[in-house]
Enzyme design. Structure first.
Site, PDB file in Angstrom:
ATOM      1  N   GLY A  10     134.996  71.333   0.886  1.00 19.14           N
ATOM      2  CA  GLY A  10     133.386  70.822   1.263  1.00 19.14           C
ATOM      3  C   GLY A  10     133.111  71.265   2.620  1.00 19.14           C
ATOM      4  O   GLY A  10     134.036  70.939   3.569  1.00 19.14           O
ATOM      5  N   ASP A 127     134.565  63.008   4.675  1.00 22.22           N
ATOM      6  CA  ASP A 127     135.316  61.614   4.122  1.00 22.22           C
ATOM      7  C   ASP A 127     136.046  61.074   4.960  1.00 22.22           C
ATOM      8  O   ASP A 127     136.636  59.906   4.726  1.00 22.22           O
ATOM      9  CB  ASP A 127     136.062  62.225   2.743  1.00 22.22           C
ATOM     10  CG  ASP A 127     135.273  62.796   1.863  1.00 22.22           C
ATOM     11  OD1 ASP A 127     135.861  63.617   0.889  1.00 22.22           O
ATOM     12  OD2 ASP A 127     134.082  62.900   1.890  1.00 22.22           O
ATOM     13  N   ARG A 162     112.117  44.801  -3.000  1.00 17.32           N
ATOM     14  CA  ARG A 162     113.098  45.442  -4.108  1.00 17.32           C
ATOM     15  C   ARG A 162     114.551  45.400  -3.407  1.00 17.32           C
ATOM     16  O   ARG A 162     114.805  45.362  -2.475  1.00 17.32           O
ATOM     17  CB  ARG A 162     112.716  47.029  -4.211  1.00 17.32           C
ATOM     18  CG  ARG A 162     111.648  47.068  -5.098  1.00 17.32           C
ATOM     19  CD  ARG A 162     111.171  48.448  -5.098  1.00 17.32           C
ATOM     20  NE  ARG A 162     110.219  48.867  -6.216  1.00 17.32           N
ATOM     21  CZ  ARG A 162     109.438  50.022  -5.853  1.00 17.32           C
ATOM     22  NH1 ARG A 162     109.510  50.837  -4.993  1.00 17.32           N
ATOM     23  NH2 ARG A 162     108.716  50.145  -7.207  1.00 17.32           N
ATOM     24  N   GLY A 170     132.131  60.491   0.135  1.00 16.86           N
ATOM     25  CA  GLY A 170     133.495  60.097   0.592  1.00 16.86           C
ATOM     26  C   GLY A 170     134.530  60.101  -0.373  1.00 16.86           C
ATOM     27  O   GLY A 170     135.753  59.747  -0.162  1.00 16.86           O
TER      28      GLY A 170
END
Ligand code: F6P
Length: 341
Positions: A10, A127, A162, A170
């Site tokens: 990634g 991550d 809300r 991760g």
């Protein structure tokens, strides 16, 4: 000496800062000649190589992504993968590689190093789960992006009373969720390392509304409920056997709405966390990793990876494929319990 550089897995902000510092120091101080292998290990398999000199790295320090491209190609899943890589290196006269990647890319590098390919690794991922280093570059930028998003979600959650559920990346570690949740003042932080009790989550949500505050729930994409399985949108696997995570955020919002009778919405931050310019810290760390990686090549210290230990950059053995990734320690998570609910 001719050195090949590749970026695998990634992407994340900071990759270009590593490429830049490797090339600048290697050319200026060691008279190395560089080439780039396109798209991670795929370029090594396909002999897809581009020139890489100082002119090619000018101005890329603040540039997100990777000028070399990346992929999740696993050479050990391709027929004659190792031999094809060896042929590419021979055909291009490449003496050594600098491999910039996460635990998958570096796990392949560890095995190729054992099979005689000269290489040095640099740990990369948002991550922050690569074993052996205190931090990976990419992580600080992702935390900054997620924190800014959480700050913004507080105001709209308050306006509409809300619950806002924020799903962050991760993979199977909760580092982004914990750091961004704490920095963003979340009332609930859910991480893969600690399966959550949905009843406890709803109790925390209700207690926030009691004090007239709107709850923010930060959930790592790999977070799992105590009862039942990981919530997934699809079960397709990549070449390293990873399933595509996402879905827990939407599931949480639906469950919170159903169980508490209050309104809940989800925001999935997804690839925004991997985009754009690197933070100052990531530029600093990535630059240092690159400088020390090219030193290791010069020293012939192959099969190693640069790593951050406190504030020092050291060299550690490349993590083998399958080595347990770095996960959040329960005691660290417990430090922040005072803010839940
Ligand atoms: O490893 C970085 C990461 O962004 C993970 O947080 C996420 O689960 C995964 O990559 C997504 O993979 P892909 O980019 O292949 O969709």
């Amino acid at each position: 000496m001719r050195v090949g550089v590749l970026t695998g897995g990634g992407d994340c902000p900071g990759l270009n800062a590593v490429i830049r510092s490797v090339v600048r120091k290697g050319v200026q101080e060691y008279a190395f000649d560089f080439v780039g292998l396109r798209d991670g290990w795929l370029g090594a398999l396909r002999n897809d190589v581009v020139p890489l000199d100082i002119a090619d790295v000018r101005g890329i320090l603040p540039l997100g992504g990777t000028i070399l491209g990346s992929s999740r190609t696993n050479p050990f899943k391709h027929e004659n993968g190792v031999r094809r890589i060896q042929e590419t290196l021979a055909a291009r006269g490449i003496d050594a590689l600098v491999v910039i990647g996460g635990e998958d890319t570096l796990g392949v590098a560890a095995e190729l190093s054992r099979q005689g390919i000269h290489l040095v690794g640099v740990p990369k991922t948002i991550d922050n789960d690569v074993p052996g280093t205190d931090y990976t570059f990419g992580f600080d930028t992702a935390v900054g992006i997620a924190t800014e998003a959480i700050d913004r979600l507080h105001t709209t959650a308050e306006s509409h009373r809300r619950t806002l559920v924020v799903e962050v990346m991760g993979r199977h570690s909760g580092w982004i969720a914990l750091h961004a949740g704490v920095a963003g003042g979340a009332n609930v932080i859910l991480i893969p390392e600690r399966p959550f009790d949905i009843d406890q989550v709803c109790a925390w949500v209700k207690s926030r509304f009691k004090f007239n505050y709107a709850p923010i729930v930060v959930a790592a994409e790999g977070a799992v409920p105590q009862e039942g399985q990981m919530i997934l949108k699809d079960r397709s696997l990549d070449e390293y056997g990873h399933v595509r995570l996402s879905g827990v955020g939407e599931w949480l919002a639906q469950e919170i709405s159903r169980r508490t009778g209050t309104d809940a919405r989800t925001t999935v931050l997804g690839y925004i966390q991997r985009g754009g310019t690197p933070s100052a810290f990531d530029r600093w760390l990535a630059t240092r990793f690159g400088l020390h990686a090219v030193d290791a090549v010069r020293d012939g210290d192959f099969g190693t990876m640069t790593a951050l230990r406190g504030t020092d950059i050291i060299r550690v053995p490349l993590p083998d494929a399958g080595t347990r990734t770095r996960v959040v320690d329960q005691s660290l998570y417990a430090e922040f319990g005072v803010f839940f609910g």
